[in-house]
Every structure is written in C-alpha cells, then in structure tokens.
Write an enzyme that holds these catalytic residues in place. Structure first.
Site, PDB file in Angstrom:
ATOM      1  N   LYS A 111       5.486   3.402   8.279  1.00 36.95           N
ATOM      2  CA  LYS A 111       4.337   4.301   8.512  1.00 36.95           C
ATOM      3  C   LYS A 111       3.037   3.513   8.583  1.00 36.95           C
ATOM      4  O   LYS A 111       2.225   3.701   9.489  1.00 36.95           O
ATOM      5  CB  LYS A 111       4.281   5.305   7.358  1.00 36.95           C
ATOM      6  CG  LYS A 111       3.129   6.287   7.434  1.00 36.95           C
ATOM      7  CD  LYS A 111       2.962   7.080   6.144  1.00 36.95           C
ATOM      8  CE  LYS A 111       4.266   7.706   5.689  1.00 36.95           C
ATOM      9  NZ  LYS A 111       4.064   8.642   4.557  1.00 36.95           N
ATOM     10  N   LYS A 150       5.279   1.697  -3.051  1.00 40.83           N
ATOM     11  CA  LYS A 150       5.276   3.033  -3.652  1.00 40.83           C
ATOM     12  C   LYS A 150       5.535   2.866  -5.133  1.00 40.83           C
ATOM     13  O   LYS A 150       6.129   1.857  -5.547  1.00 40.83           O
ATOM     14  CB  LYS A 150       6.376   3.898  -3.032  1.00 40.83           C
ATOM     15  CG  LYS A 150       6.170   5.386  -3.194  1.00 40.83           C
ATOM     16  CD  LYS A 150       5.239   5.981  -2.151  1.00 40.83           C
ATOM     17  CE  LYS A 150       4.871   7.413  -2.468  1.00 40.83           C
ATOM     18  NZ  LYS A 150       4.124   8.037  -1.370  1.00 40.83           N
ATOM     19  N   GLY A 207      -2.612   8.305  -4.420  1.00 41.93           N
ATOM     20  CA  GLY A 207      -1.952   9.483  -4.986  1.00 41.93           C
ATOM     21  C   GLY A 207      -0.703   9.875  -4.210  1.00 41.93           C
ATOM     22  O   GLY A 207      -0.390   9.317  -3.162  1.00 41.93           O
ATOM     23  N   ASP A 208       0.016  10.822  -4.753  1.00 43.72           N
ATOM     24  CA  ASP A 208       1.182  11.440  -4.104  1.00 43.72           C
ATOM     25  C   ASP A 208       1.489  12.690  -4.932  1.00 43.72           C
ATOM     26  O   ASP A 208       0.593  13.186  -5.645  1.00 43.72           O
ATOM     27  CB  ASP A 208       2.368  10.455  -4.079  1.00 43.72           C
ATOM     28  CG  ASP A 208       3.542  10.934  -3.222  1.00 43.72           C
ATOM     29  OD1 ASP A 208       3.420  10.898  -1.982  1.00 43.72           O
ATOM     30  OD2 ASP A 208       4.574  11.371  -3.770  1.00 43.72           O
ATOM     31  N   THR A 213      -4.144  13.886   5.140  1.00 44.93           N
ATOM     32  CA  THR A 213      -2.723  14.025   5.469  1.00 44.93           C
ATOM     33  C   THR A 213      -2.459  15.366   6.160  1.00 44.93           C
ATOM     34  O   THR A 213      -1.762  15.428   7.177  1.00 44.93           O
ATOM     35  CB  THR A 213      -1.862  13.864   4.205  1.00 44.93           C
ATOM     36  OG1 THR A 213      -2.231  12.650   3.558  1.00 44.93           O
ATOM     37  CG2 THR A 213      -0.385  13.829   4.540  1.00 44.93           C
ATOM     38  N   SER A 229      -6.858   6.122   3.824  1.00 44.72           N
ATOM     39  CA  SER A 229      -6.896   5.178   2.701  1.00 44.72           C
ATOM     40  C   SER A 229      -7.276   3.785   3.207  1.00 44.72           C
ATOM     41  O   SER A 229      -8.051   3.072   2.562  1.00 44.72           O
ATOM     42  CB  SER A 229      -5.529   5.111   2.011  1.00 44.72           C
ATOM     43  OG  SER A 229      -5.379   6.176   1.107  1.00 44.72           O
ATOM     44  N   GLN A 251       7.181   3.963   3.899  1.00 41.46           N
ATOM     45  CA  GLN A 251       5.753   3.638   3.903  1.00 41.46           C
ATOM     46  C   GLN A 251       5.468   2.378   4.711  1.00 41.46           C
ATOM     47  O   GLN A 251       4.449   2.269   5.387  1.00 41.46           O
ATOM     48  CB  GLN A 251       5.283   3.453   2.454  1.00 41.46           C
ATOM     49  CG  GLN A 251       3.787   3.399   2.278  1.00 41.46           C
ATOM     50  CD  GLN A 251       3.148   4.771   2.194  1.00 41.46           C
ATOM     51  OE1 GLN A 251       3.637   5.639   1.498  1.00 41.46           O
ATOM     52  NE2 GLN A 251       2.056   4.962   2.906  1.00 41.46           N
ATOM     53  N   ASN A 271      -1.765  19.325  -2.084  1.00 37.41           N
ATOM     54  CA  ASN A 271      -2.810  18.691  -1.285  1.00 37.41           C
ATOM     55  C   ASN A 271      -2.516  18.757   0.218  1.00 37.41           C
ATOM     56  O   ASN A 271      -3.347  19.185   1.013  1.00 37.41           O
ATOM     57  CB  ASN A 271      -2.974  17.242  -1.755  1.00 37.41           C
ATOM     58  CG  ASN A 271      -3.890  16.440  -0.865  1.00 37.41           C
ATOM     59  OD1 ASN A 271      -3.439  15.683  -0.020  1.00 37.41           O
ATOM     60  ND2 ASN A 271      -5.185  16.639  -1.010  1.00 37.41           N
ATOM     61  N   LYS A 310       0.863  -1.192   0.000  1.00 36.06           N
ATOM     62  CA  LYS A 310       0.000   0.000   0.000  1.00 36.06           C
ATOM     63  C   LYS A 310       0.885   1.223   0.000  1.00 36.06           C
ATOM     64  O   LYS A 310       1.782   1.343   0.836  1.00 36.06           O
ATOM     65  CB  LYS A 310      -0.882  -0.010   1.253  1.00 36.06           C
ATOM     66  CG  LYS A 310      -1.806   1.186   1.372  1.00 36.06           C
ATOM     67  CD  LYS A 310      -3.128   0.939   0.689  1.00 36.06           C
ATOM     68  CE  LYS A 310      -3.899   2.212   0.405  1.00 36.06           C
ATOM     69  NZ  LYS A 310      -3.549   2.886  -0.858  1.00 36.06           N
TER      70      LYS A 310
END
Ligand code: NDP
Length: 434
Positions: A102, A114, A153-154, A197, A366, A99, A228, A78
């Site tokens: 996290k 990622k 997204g990123d 976020t 998410s 990630q 964002n 993820k």
C-alpha cells in the site's frame, strides 16, 4: 505455510498477493531472482514485548505488545498500531505485509510496518488508557525514529492514544522529532488526517464509477463499521450525493432507508467518539431499525464500502450483494473481503477495489504529515485535500495500468498487487541482498 502454521490471516494475505503476482512474475522472471519473493514475505524484524501497567483498582495488568518492521526497502517502516483483544502475530504480519504494498502505491517514500497490542480500550478510563500507552512506549520507543519507524493509529488507536504515545516518546527520547502520525493539530498533526482514509476510499470509488460513466449521485451505499474510516466515508459519500443506508459495529447493524444526513452523522460521531457508546443508542435516538448481531450486506445497494475489519464480508455476503445488483465495492478496511468473496466479485465483474489501493489515503496523508513536520510547516485543509485527491487518482490510474484485463473490465486486485510490488521489488533489487 510450513513455517507459519498458525498464521491464517498472514497466509491469506500472502496467497491473495501471490495469485496476482505469479502470472506477472512468469512474464518478468527477473522478479523471482535472488529469492526476491521469499524475502518480500519475510519481515525484516519482528518485536514482541511485555507491557505491564496498573488499572484504576491498583491491580497489575499484563498485555502483549508487537511491532512488525516488515520492509524498509523504500523508506522508514510506516504503519499503524492496533489495540484490540484479537491482536496476534498473524493479524499484524498480514497488516504489515499489506502495508508495504500500500505504501508503495502512494508514491511517497515509506516502507511498511504494523504493530499493536491485545489490550482492549473498551470500558477503560482515560487514566488507564494513558498508563497503558506509556507502559507500551517504555519498550517501543527504542525501536522508533523519524528515519527508522513511524507508527500511527488503527482500530482502537485514535487521537487520544496517539497523543499519549507521542508524549511519552518525546519524554523518553528527549526529542520532538516526528515519530507518530495522526498527532493532534497542536503538536504537529496534519489537517485532513482524520478524514483521509474515509475520504480517500470514496475518491477511489468515485474514480472507478467515473471510468464506467457513473457517479455517486443518487446511489444507494452501505457502510460497515462506525469508527474513524466509516464516519468520513459516510461524510464524503453524502457530499457526492449518495444515500448511505447502513452503518454497523461489532454488535449489529443500523438500517436507515431514508439515509444519513448531517444531523445524524454529527450524532453518530458524538456517540462513538465523545461518549464511546454503542450503535443501538444511535438507532434509538433517531427511531431507526437496529439489527442485533447482523452485518449490512443483505441490504440491496449500488456501492458497498466495508470499513470495519478483516474478513467481515464472506462469500455468501458477496453472493447476496451480487444478486442484489451491486456495482462497486471499495474497501475502507484492510482485507474485509475474504479471498473467496473477492474472487466472486471479480468473476461477476463487480468493480472491486482492495483495501491496499482504496484505503491508502490515510497513510498517504500520514506521509504528508511527515513532510510538513520535516519542513516545520502546516498546509491548509485545501492543500492537503487536493494532494490526497491527486494521490487517489494516481493510485487508481496505476491499478488500471496493471489490472486491465479483457473486455474493458479492470481487475483492481491484480492491478494493486502488481503496481505495489513493482516499486518495492525494484528497490530491493537495487539495494542488494541484506
Ligand atoms: P476504529 O477503531 O475507529 O473503528 C473500527 C470499527 O470497526 C468500529 O465500528 C468497530 O466496532 C468495528 N469493528 C472492529 N472490530 C470488529 C470486529 N471484529 N467485528 C465487527 N466490527 C468490528 O478503526 P478504524 O476506523 O481506524 O479502522 C477500520 C478499518 O480500517 C481497519 O481494518 C483498519 O485497519 C483500516 N484502516 C484504517 C486506517 C486509518 O487511517 N484509521 C487506514 C487504513 C486502513 P466497535 O465499535 O464495536 O468496536
């Protein structure tokens, strides 16, 4: 380093984590058995592929696509997709590694991954972006699945890009299963995901301040970035009574001593999201000071929220912030502070939250989007926001538990690294060598 000589960002992220983990592993040596640390830094799978698409002039274009499936120890891979010309293997491996830790901190069952491309969405038409996203999915779709790998997204990938990719995924797989998060509300998206976020970063900073008897009320705050994460960090900081004085993009910084208000934030969002415009336009609209080529860190503030990109806050910036009396730094972006800058904050006993803790709210929501999709339900704004807030409080608590050092000062960097590691490591140990 000998294995990956040209991956500086990945090396930097691994080094930062290992510096925290080493004393812990020395005390708990079973975590070094069965090559656990070596396995943790090696992605389970790296996919690199060619993306061919046609621009509006009918010319063929070629980009490079990647997906790093870093760890599935605690759930499906993820993590977001990034579209930016700087994207390469080193940057995506650092992001996938971070990630993994996290996602472990969120307490939800998600592994780490990622991906992305060196495609630059700036200046491209909607039709070009759509053709590019579809071309990317022609390869990526075979590697995804709701129980395998779920991107989001990123940088450079927002609702528009996620929509195009999710649409093509459905077409190619003949399935509406949820394999992207950050979807539009009309096809399975979650309320509060766009805000998550930025809000989460401010919730985390609020917990840090609360622990030392302070709050955002009346604080001077600097934000970097204007995408964002930055936009919703500004909104929540303002709601908690802070004066947000800066905002930036890759060309420069706006300094606004009067601080953001609702009208300015609406205008900023319109310029960045609808017009895909630049910050100098925003500065001109409100007659604000625009500093071309500068970052925000020279402006004296109580709280700094770096929300743009990696390595955007260097040692000299940290020293300036410390000299100007900064109390807390919470990272909305991934690894915005260099390792030297992070060490300087900790040495000066500034409350410093690494991104893997403070920006985990995005992936947490998410995870909640995946749960809603599986249950075929949509929760209300209040319900999602309440869960997000609770998750950020839990992450803060967990960091305090593992990062408590001498004289009441919490080393959140150690706390986040150790807390994230323990769950992944236990899951890996229990599943054996594979
Ligand atoms: P966006 O694309 O919406 O915004 C990125 C912002 O950062 C823009 O203002 C952009 O400026 C600026 N920026 C990008 N690259 C650079 C650079 N090389 N130098 C200076 N400024 C730069 O992305 P997000 O807001 O989604 O992401 C921001 C950060 O937050 C990233 O580090 C991302 O990994 C992290 N993050 C995002 C999450 C999410 O949910 N979106 C979740 C967790 C972390 P310009 O407009 O000029 O390009």
């Amino acid at each position: 380093a000998a294995r990956d000589p040209q991956q500086p960002e990945f090396m930097q992220a691994v080094q930062e984590v290992m510096l925290s983990l080493w004393p812990f592993v020395e005390k708990h040596p079973h975590y070094a058995e069965h090559a656990l640390l070596e396995r943790l830094v090696e992605p389970e799978r790296v996919i690199q592929f060619r993306i061919c698409w046609t621009d509006d002039q009918g010319r063929a274009q070629v980009n490079r696509g990647f997906r790093i499936q870093h760890s599935s120890a605690i759930g499906p891979f993820k993590g977001g997709m990034r579209f930016h010309p700087s994207v390469n293997l080193s940057i995506l491996k650092f992001l996938a590694f971070e990630q993994t830790l996290k996602n472990s901190l969120t307490t939800l069952p998600m592994g780490g991954g990622k991906g992305g491309s060196d495609f630059d969405p700036k200046g491209k038409s909607d039709a070009e972006v759509m053709r590019f996203c579809q071309a990317l999915m022609i390869e990526l779709y075979r590697h995804l699945g709701p129980d395998t790998d779920v991107p989001a997204g990123d940088i450079g990938v927002g609702a528009r890009e996620v929509g195009f990719m999710a649409g093509m995924m459905k077409k190619l797989s003949n399935s509406t299963a949820s394999v992207f998060t950050g979807k539009g509300l009309t096809f399975g998206g979650s309320l509060i995901r766009p805000e998550a976020t930025g809000y989460g970063t401010v919730y985390f900073a609020e917990e840090m301040l609360k622990r030392v008897g302070k709050s955002f009320d009346g604080m001077r705050v600097s934000v970097s970035g204007s995408g964002n994460v930055a936009q919703y960090a500004i909104e929540k900081a303002m709601a908690l009574g802070a004066r947000v004085i800066t905002v930036s993009d890759s060309n420069g910084t706006v300094v606004d001593e009067a601080g953001f208000n609702h009208e300015k934030l609406v205008a900023l969002m319109h310029i960045k999201n609808d017009l895909r415009g630049r910050l100098d336009t925003y500065a001109r609209q409100f007659g604000l000071q625009y500093e071309a080529g500068k970052r925000p860190w020279h402006v004296p503030v109580d709280v700094a929220l770096p929300c743009a990109t990696q390595n955007e806050l260097e040692l000299s910036d940290a020293q300036t912030l410390i000299k100007n009396g900064v109390l807390a730094v919470a990272e909305g972006a991934n690894m915005p502070a260099t390792l030297d800058a992070a060490k300087a904050f900790i040495a000066a006993r500034v409350l410093y939250a690494p991104g893997k803790a403070s920006n985990a709210g995005g992936v947490a929501v998410s995870g909640l989007e995946m749960a809603q999709n599986s249950a075929r339900l949509s929760w209300t704004r209040e319900e999602v926001d309440t869960r997000l807030h609770a998750i950020m409080r839990d992450i803060h608590e967990n960091c305090v538990r593992h990062g408590h050092s001498e004289r009441e000062y919490v080393n959140y960097l150690d706390g986040a690294n150790i807390a994230g590691f323990v769950k992944v490591a236990d899951a890996m140990r229990q599943q054996g060598l594979y």
